[in-house]
Design a protein around this motif. Structure first.
Motif, PDB file in Angstrom:
ATOM      1  N   UNK A 187       1.277  -5.908  -6.467  1.00  0.00           N
ATOM      2  CA  UNK A 187       0.660  -7.367  -6.090  1.00  0.00           C
ATOM      3  C   UNK A 187       0.647  -8.277  -7.869  1.00  0.00           C
ATOM      4  N   UNK A 188       0.638  -8.009  -9.184  1.00  0.00           N
ATOM      5  CA  UNK A 188       1.013  -8.266  -9.874  1.00  0.00           C
ATOM      6  C   UNK A 188       2.419  -8.945 -10.368  1.00  0.00           C
ATOM      7  N   UNK A 189       3.550  -8.279  -9.254  1.00  0.00           N
ATOM      8  CA  UNK A 189       5.017  -8.169  -9.082  1.00  0.00           C
ATOM      9  C   UNK A 189       5.184  -9.948  -7.726  1.00  0.00           C
ATOM     10  N   UNK A 190       6.519 -10.440  -8.759  1.00  0.00           N
ATOM     11  CA  UNK A 190       6.797 -11.605  -7.485  1.00  0.00           C
ATOM     12  C   UNK A 190       7.139 -10.841  -6.334  1.00  0.00           C
ATOM     13  N   UNK A 191       7.389 -11.847  -5.920  1.00  0.00           N
ATOM     14  CA  UNK A 191       7.389 -11.720  -4.299  1.00  0.00           C
ATOM     15  C   UNK A 191       8.676 -11.213  -4.016  1.00  0.00           C
ATOM     16  N   UNK A 192      10.117 -11.475  -4.636  1.00  0.00           N
ATOM     17  CA  UNK A 192      11.111 -11.270  -4.077  1.00  0.00           C
ATOM     18  C   UNK A 192      11.000  -9.831  -5.148  1.00  0.00           C
TER      19      UNK A 192
ATOM     20  N   UNK B 227       4.286   7.225  -1.818  1.00  0.00           N
ATOM     21  CA  UNK B 227       4.977   5.454  -1.145  1.00  0.00           C
ATOM     22  C   UNK B 227       3.488   5.314  -0.195  1.00  0.00           C
ATOM     23  N   UNK B 228       3.192   6.012   0.342  1.00  0.00           N
ATOM     24  CA  UNK B 228       2.474   5.894   1.676  1.00  0.00           C
ATOM     25  C   UNK B 228       1.069   5.292   0.815  1.00  0.00           C
ATOM     26  N   UNK B 229       0.190   5.374  -0.023  1.00  0.00           N
ATOM     27  CA  UNK B 229      -0.800   4.300  -0.543  1.00  0.00           C
ATOM     28  C   UNK B 229       0.130   3.170  -1.370  1.00  0.00           C
ATOM     29  N   UNK B 230       1.354   3.174  -1.621  1.00  0.00           N
ATOM     30  CA  UNK B 230       1.677   1.598  -2.518  1.00  0.00           C
ATOM     31  C   UNK B 230       1.876   0.991  -1.137  1.00  0.00           C
TER      32      UNK B 230
ATOM     33  N   UNK C 212       0.221  -7.901   4.954  1.00  0.00           N
ATOM     34  CA  UNK C 212       0.927  -9.190   4.357  1.00  0.00           C
ATOM     35  C   UNK C 212       1.299 -10.076   4.919  1.00  0.00           C
ATOM     36  N   UNK C 213       1.128 -11.410   4.711  1.00  0.00           N
ATOM     37  CA  UNK C 213       1.648 -12.310   5.283  1.00  0.00           C
ATOM     38  C   UNK C 213       3.133 -12.776   4.877  1.00  0.00           C
ATOM     39  N   UNK C 214       4.013 -11.799   4.292  1.00  0.00           N
ATOM     40  CA  UNK C 214       4.751 -12.293   3.920  1.00  0.00           C
ATOM     41  C   UNK C 214       5.867 -11.425   5.394  1.00  0.00           C
ATOM     42  N   UNK C 215       6.530 -12.270   6.418  1.00  0.00           N
ATOM     43  CA  UNK C 215       6.842 -11.429   7.188  1.00  0.00           C
ATOM     44  C   UNK C 215       7.606 -10.244   6.835  1.00  0.00           C
ATOM     45  N   UNK C 216       8.747 -10.623   6.041  1.00  0.00           N
ATOM     46  CA  UNK C 216      10.247  -9.519   5.545  1.00  0.00           C
ATOM     47  C   UNK C 216       9.600  -8.289   5.198  1.00  0.00           C
ATOM     48  N   UNK C 217       8.701  -8.722   4.141  1.00  0.00           N
ATOM     49  CA  UNK C 217       7.643  -7.624   3.115  1.00  0.00           C
ATOM     50  C   UNK C 217       6.579  -6.447   4.264  1.00  0.00           C
ATOM     51  N   UNK C 218       5.969  -6.910   5.204  1.00  0.00           N
ATOM     52  CA  UNK C 218       5.664  -6.514   6.372  1.00  0.00           C
ATOM     53  C   UNK C 218       6.595  -5.089   7.109  1.00  0.00           C
TER      54      UNK C 218
END
Length: 164
Positions: A81-86, A105-108, A115-121
């Motif tokens: 969450x500390x990283x830039x979204x992109x 990767x599973x817990x990450x 997420x509210x971000x469609x692409x991230x989800x």
């Protein structure tokens, strides 16, 4: 003799918001002569604060160095969450391109399903479905695929059609 400082300077030279279509290939060509030290330079770039530098390193890993498994921990560290979204979304996609299937990767990725971000989800769901056939990821993909007219629906439908 090649040293890390030369690689760092070259990466900084190509890290800019003013990207053009051939910039990634030009950066790759400029970095070819650095040999085995190049991956160390990309790992260094992933650990810096500059968003442009991280994005350049991620793009180079995706397009030219997807077999560089020793860079995977540095890429995984960008899913925060500390990283830039992109940067975060590009890191998730880079792990997919690099074929990372580690259990770490599973817990990450699991929290990214909300997420509210469609692409991230979608990126998180695709990776989780690929890694462990997560039921939660399948639910996200099915829900997104059902939303007609959405660009995310097309991605989800394409992936579900390939994998189920």
């Amino acid at each position: 003799m090649t040293n890390l400082h030369d690689i760092e300077e070259t990466l900084w030279l190509f890290a800019t918001h003013q990207q053009h279509p051939t910039q990634l290939d030009e950066a790759h060509a400029a970095l070819l002569g650095f040999g085995k030290h190049l991956i160390d330079g990309l790992i260094w770039a992933l650990q810096q604060d500059a968003t442009d530098l991280k994005l350049l390193a991620l793009q180079l890993l995706q397009k030219h160095y997807s077999k560089a498994v020793r860079a995977l921990p540095a890429v995984r560290a960008l899913i925060s969450d500390d990283e830039d979204r992109l940067v975060r979304v590009t890191a998730i996609n880079t792990l997919y391109v690099m074929g990372d299937t580690s259990d770490g990767l599973i817990p990450l990725l699991s929290p990214r399903l909300e997420s509210d971000d469609d692409f991230e989800r979608i990126c998180a769901a695709v990776n989780l479905w690929r890694i462990c056939r997560s039921e939660d990821a399948f639910v996200v993909l099915r829900r997104e695929a059902a939303q007609e007219g959405s660009p995310m629906a097309e991605i989800a439908q394409g992936y579900l059609g390939k994998e189920t």
